[in-house]
Enzyme design. Structure first.
Site, PDB file in Angstrom:
ATOM      1  N   HIS A 106       0.871  -0.968   0.480  1.00 43.56           N
ATOM      2  CA  HIS A 106      -0.380   0.079  -0.221  1.00 43.56           C
ATOM      3  C   HIS A 106       1.020   1.360   0.092  1.00 43.56           C
ATOM      4  CE1 HIS A 106      -1.519   3.409   2.923  1.00 43.56           C
ATOM      5  NE2 HIS A 106      -2.557   3.526   1.459  1.00 43.56           N
ATOM      6  N   ARG A 110      -0.199  12.782  -0.348  1.00 43.76           N
ATOM      7  CA  ARG A 110      -2.003  13.169  -0.532  1.00 43.76           C
ATOM      8  C   ARG A 110      -1.487  15.097  -0.290  1.00 43.76           C
ATOM      9  NH1 ARG A 110      -2.108   9.607   3.428  1.00 43.76           N
ATOM     10  NH2 ARG A 110      -2.854  10.427   5.425  1.00 43.76           N
TER      11      ARG A 110
END
Length: 301
Positions: A106, A110
């Site tokens: 993963h 952001r």
């Protein structure tokens, strides 16, 4: 890139998505990404790309989004603010392999900005092996540390500890995997400029593919048994539990009325919950014994 603006950050995130998808298709060698363009009624949208039934990847996604609008009351309350608009953009990657010897990976980076001038970056990269191989864990953490050290000598230890705490399944009393790094709401504090934070975030994004390529080497072609495949499904169940119960990205996406299919892209294709399952082999038992916080993976081998 000298200017760290919304537009430039968004454009680079889109570039990263394009690059990672193209390289993952080559790495998989069989399947390709299907793109789903979506718009958010309140403002913005994204590009969800999913790959499935590949030679390497059973199901995976590389998502980009850039959304804006009125900040949800839940977020304003948490920040102790009355009213503000927001802009948020990022790239999120989750890959579930076919082979149980290959780990789940993963990565998310952001950016969040509000009309009152508040801004921050967040993200990280972590690995969730179904079977923990100590040498592979050491390689992964060493690569992450080298990425962090280019930007600050404190990043790896600080963000690794953060990951250990964040990727912890409280109701199971175990970590989701072997961790990695996690950071959230890092801004200009502690002497870092916005440009310096952005350069670090970009480095994490660029490090993804080399790190993943190394993680699958030596295990991609390893044969597996039916029992090992069943164990993979059970471990995937833990992954689902974390994402639906604790993951802040999932919660943020749902709170801001993001696209549900894209938000839940991270969930694996086949999962198993066996009542009171107990590990059957020494390899399974060793994996469970290593799902703990504060392990020095670089020195474990």
């Amino acid at each position: 890139m000298k200017e760290t603006t919304q537009e430039k950050i968004k454009d680079w995130f889109q570039y990263l998505q394009d690059t990672v998808c193209a390289d993952l298709e080559k790495l998989d060698g069989k399947s390709t990404f299907q793109e789903d363009l979506w718009q958010r009624e309140e403002g913005g949208g994204g590009r969800s790309r999913v790959i499935k039934s590949g030679d390497l990847i059973e199901k995976g996604g590389v998502n980009f989004s850039a959304v804006f609008g009125r900040t949800p009351k839940k977020i304003l309350s948490a920040l102790k603010l009355d009213k503000a608009d927001f802009f948020a953009s990022g790239v999120s990657i989750v890959l579930h392999p076919s082979n149980p010897w290959v780990p789940i990976i993963h990565m998310n980076i952001r950016y969040f900005e509000m009309s009152n001038g508040i801004w921050w970056f967040g993200g990280g990269i972590d690995l969730t092996p179904h079977f923990i191989i100590k040498e592979k864990a050491r390689e992964f953490h060493q690569a992450i540390k080298e990425t962090c050290d280019k930007h600050s000598p404190s990043y790896y230890s600080e963000f690794k500890k953060w990951a250990d705490e964040y990727f912890f399944i409280k109701h199971r009393n175990e970590t989701r995997g072997i961790g990695g790094i996690f950071f959230d709401r890092i801004s200009a504090e502690e002497g870092f400029t916005k440009q310096q934070r952005w350069e670090f975030v970009r480095e994490v994004g660029e490090a993804f593919l080399p790190i993943y390529t190394r993680a699958i080497s030596d295990v991609r072609e390893r044969e597996w048994t039916d029992d090992q495949k069943e164990w993979q499904k059970i471990r995937r169940g833990r992954y689902v539990e974390f994402n639906l119960v604790y993951d802040k990205g999932t919660q943020f996406g749902l709170d801001t009325k993001g696209r549900t299919e894209s938000i839940l892209m991270s969930l694996p294709p086949e999962v198993c919950w066996e009542y009171d399952h107990q590990p059957k082999t020494d390899t399974q038992k060793e994996t469970l014994s290593l799902l703990k916080k504060n392990i020095n993976w670089i020195r474990i081998v």
